[in-house]
Structure formats: C-alpha cells, structure tokens
Enzyme design. Structure first.
Site, PDB file in Angstrom:
ATOM      1  N   ALA A 108      -0.103 -14.931  60.854  1.00  0.00           N
ATOM      2  CA  ALA A 108      -1.165 -14.652  59.890  1.00  0.00           C
ATOM      3  C   ALA A 108      -1.857 -15.904  59.355  1.00  0.00           C
ATOM      4  O   ALA A 108      -2.539 -15.839  58.335  1.00  0.00           O
ATOM      5  CB  ALA A 108      -0.602 -13.839  58.723  1.00  0.00           C
TER       6      ALA A 108
ATOM      7  N   THR B  27      -4.182 -17.399  60.929  1.00  0.00           N
ATOM      8  CA  THR B  27      -5.532 -17.435  61.469  1.00  0.00           C
ATOM      9  C   THR B  27      -5.923 -16.048  61.964  1.00  0.00           C
ATOM     10  O   THR B  27      -5.094 -15.147  62.060  1.00  0.00           O
ATOM     11  CB  THR B  27      -5.620 -18.456  62.633  1.00  0.00           C
ATOM     12  OG1 THR B  27      -6.994 -18.595  63.039  1.00  0.00           O
ATOM     13  CG2 THR B  27      -4.804 -18.007  63.823  1.00  0.00           C
ATOM     14  N   GLY B  28      -7.208 -15.882  62.282  1.00  0.00           N
ATOM     15  CA  GLY B  28      -7.678 -14.688  62.964  1.00  0.00           C
ATOM     16  C   GLY B  28      -7.441 -13.378  62.233  1.00  0.00           C
ATOM     17  O   GLY B  28      -7.557 -13.277  61.006  1.00  0.00           O
TER      18      GLY B  28
ATOM     19  N   TYR C 183       0.102 -10.251  80.453  1.00  0.00           N
ATOM     20  CA  TYR C 183      -0.463  -9.816  79.166  1.00  0.00           C
ATOM     21  C   TYR C 183      -0.523  -8.296  79.090  1.00  0.00           C
ATOM     22  O   TYR C 183      -0.144  -7.696  78.080  1.00  0.00           O
ATOM     23  CB  TYR C 183      -1.863 -10.407  78.991  1.00  0.00           C
ATOM     24  CG  TYR C 183      -2.502 -10.041  77.672  1.00  0.00           C
ATOM     25  CD1 TYR C 183      -2.008 -10.543  76.471  1.00  0.00           C
ATOM     26  CD2 TYR C 183      -3.612  -9.186  77.634  1.00  0.00           C
ATOM     27  CE1 TYR C 183      -2.585 -10.201  75.264  1.00  0.00           C
ATOM     28  CE2 TYR C 183      -4.206  -8.850  76.422  1.00  0.00           C
ATOM     29  CZ  TYR C 183      -3.695  -9.358  75.238  1.00  0.00           C
ATOM     30  OH  TYR C 183      -4.262  -9.010  74.044  1.00  0.00           O
TER      31      TYR C 183
END
Length: 325
Positions: A50, A52-53, A206
C-alpha cells in the site's frame, strides 16, 4: 513540396486516428466511482503493497472513513512516505490512523513475523486487503525457492491470510479481499509444474497467479461459511501503476508512455477494492468476483471446485501451513 505536404497529411491523419483509438480505449476502460458515506470508525484494516498505486489510494479512502489502516510494505521507507502523504491530505475530524509495518511477501519468514506482530499488537483485524503483486518479471524465485509471481501474488497472501484467520474470526464481521485480474481468463494452474520450471513465460506465470487468487477466494469462502468472515476477489481494471517495474527496460519504457494514455488512474482503479471493503450490501455475499463495483462471472476454470480444493492442498504444503509458528 508535394511530397512534404503528403507526408504532413499522412502524419496528421495518423495522429488523428491514434487519438480516436486512445479515446475509444479510455471510454471502454472508464471505471465507476464508488460513492458511499459508510464509516469504518474503530475498524482495523491491513493492506499489502500500500505504499503506492491502488493500495495507497485504497488506504487514503479508508483512513478518511475513520479506519485504522496498516500499510504492509516491503519498502518501509516508501511506506512511511505514503503514511505522511495520507495523513497530510486526510487531516480533519473523523479521520482514522495509518501506520506502516514491514512485510515481504516473497519470504515466508517475513510473513510469519508480520502476522505474529499483528496478533500481538492488535486486538482485532476487520478487513484484510491482499493487494500487493508483481507482474511480467523474468524468471526469479522467492526466498523459499518458488516462482516469484506465484509466490508473491498467491502463496504469500495465502499464508498471510491463514495466519490471521483466527484473529479475523474473533473480529467478525470481517472481510478478506483478494485483488486478481481479468488476466485469469487465459490462466491455467499447472499442477504438474506449478513453478513453471520447464516452460517459464512471464505472462503465463502472471495469469496462473491471478487465477490462483480467485480459486483461493472460492475455497476460502466455502471454508469460512457460518463464521461471519466473508471474502471477495476482484479485477481493478487496467491501471497505471508501478506493477510493470519488472518488465525489460525497453518494454518498461513503452509501458511508461502508453499506460497513462489508456489506463485508469490508481484512484479509479481502487474503486472496486473500496466497494468490496465497504459496501454494506455485500454482507450477505461471499466468494464472488467483482469488477467495476459489480458482481461478475469469472472464467470457467475459476469455477472448478475440485481444482480449488487441489490448489488449497498444494498451497498448504508449499507454505507448510501447519508448521509451528
């Protein structure tokens, strides 16, 4: 001169077409803003990644609602910067608190230490948001020897959630939110080679990890039935964040230019996460998948109960879930 004019017209036409395409893409990617005055006073929230972004924007919103938010970050220095930023911008009556603790999801040792700290310091955890993630990285392994994307995106959150479950049950009603992606639609769990040792590809890894997020949510919901602990998975949309930091330099450069043009902002990308954390109508829903603040059907391979159970068993063995803390 004639050729210069033709070249100029061709350039202008190409730019016009590009602008139209960008506007069309952005139109399709517009996210719904979640509007609610629901308060979270006295609630304790943990958000991974948390600093960033999407994670930081989610934290900013929940702090404004009065929650005590713990930023679980690998980089504590950046985490402290996020704390200062959130507190500065969120000052006022009814604002909650925000702190940072170190958590490296690529290390089971770090995860166990973080969980132990939380259990010792906090009397409750009401919302756990498994937000952190890595994407499209070259072949790398976690500290415990697992493929990095599967290890961080799935195994790390699987272990963290299970370690905090007893505390969350005693804090009920509580919620667990797993940030997945539409990338799961092309995903497959390679049970015969779950670390993709023989055939690694960044996108393949991914997709597998994002499918695992939903399958974990499915099985967790079944296991938590009757406990008043609910869980949700979600697609945040195409968002301009730092998740592409593991791309090769050339691909990262291209992504840095294109993403701001076609992708949502982190603030808009956080809306479905906030919805799943706050929306009161979800009290009676459990184990579902959401996008744009609405329930959606995940891909068929994300609705296989037997595969969900198998993934849980495999994951529990990989993280040595029953080991003494």
């Amino acid at each position: 001169m004639f050729f210069d004019c033709c070249a100029l017209k061709l350039l202008m036409t190409s730019l016009a077409i590009a602008c139209v395409l960008i506007l069309m893409v952005r139109r399709r990617l517009v996210r719904k803003r979640y509007c609610s005055n629901t308060r979270l006073d006295g609630k304790v929230v943990i958000i991974t990644g948390a600093n960033t972004g999407i994670g930081k924007e989610t934290a900013r919103d929940l702090v404004r609602r009065g929650a005590k938010v713990i930023l679980a970050c690998r980089d504590v220095t950046k985490g402290k910067g996020a704390v200062d930023e959130i507190l500065t911008e969120s000052s006022g009556n009814g604002v909650g608190a925000v702190t940072v603790e170190r958590l490296d999801l690529a290390s089971f040792k770090s995860i166990r230490s973080f969980a132990k700290l939380i259990i010792e310091k906090e009397s409750s955890v009401n919302i756990l948001i498994n937000n952190a993630g890595v994407s499209m990285c070259s072949p790398q392994k976690t500290a415990d020897g697992f493929e990095l994307q599967f290890g961080v995106n799935h195994l790390g959150h699987f272990l963290l959630t299970n370690l905090l479950l007893d505390l969350m049950k005693s804090s009920a009603p509580s919620r667990i939110i797993n940030v997945s992606s539409f990338a799961h639609r092309e995903g497959k769990i390679h049970f015969d080679d779950i670390n993709l040792t023989d055939n690694y590809a960044p996108l393949k890894a991914y997709r597998q990890s994002k499918l695992a997020n939903i399958m974990f949510t499915n099985e967790l919901a079944r296991m938590l039935k009757g406990t008043n602990v609910t869980c949700y998975s979600l697609h945040p949309g195409l968002v301009s964040t730092e998740i592409c930091r593991y791309l090769s330099p050339i691909k990262r450069f291209v992504a840095t230019i294109l993403l701001p043009l076609i992708a949502s902002t982190p603030e808009m990308g956080a809306q479905t996460t906030i919805y799943c954390a706050v929306e009161q109508s979800l009290d009676d829903e459990n184990g579902y998948f959401y996008s744009d603040c609405e329930r959606m059907e995940p891909a068929p391979q994300a609705q296989d109960k037997e595969a969900d159970k198998q993934l849980w068993q495999v994951s529990a063995e990989m993280v040595t879930l029953n080991a003494k803390e």
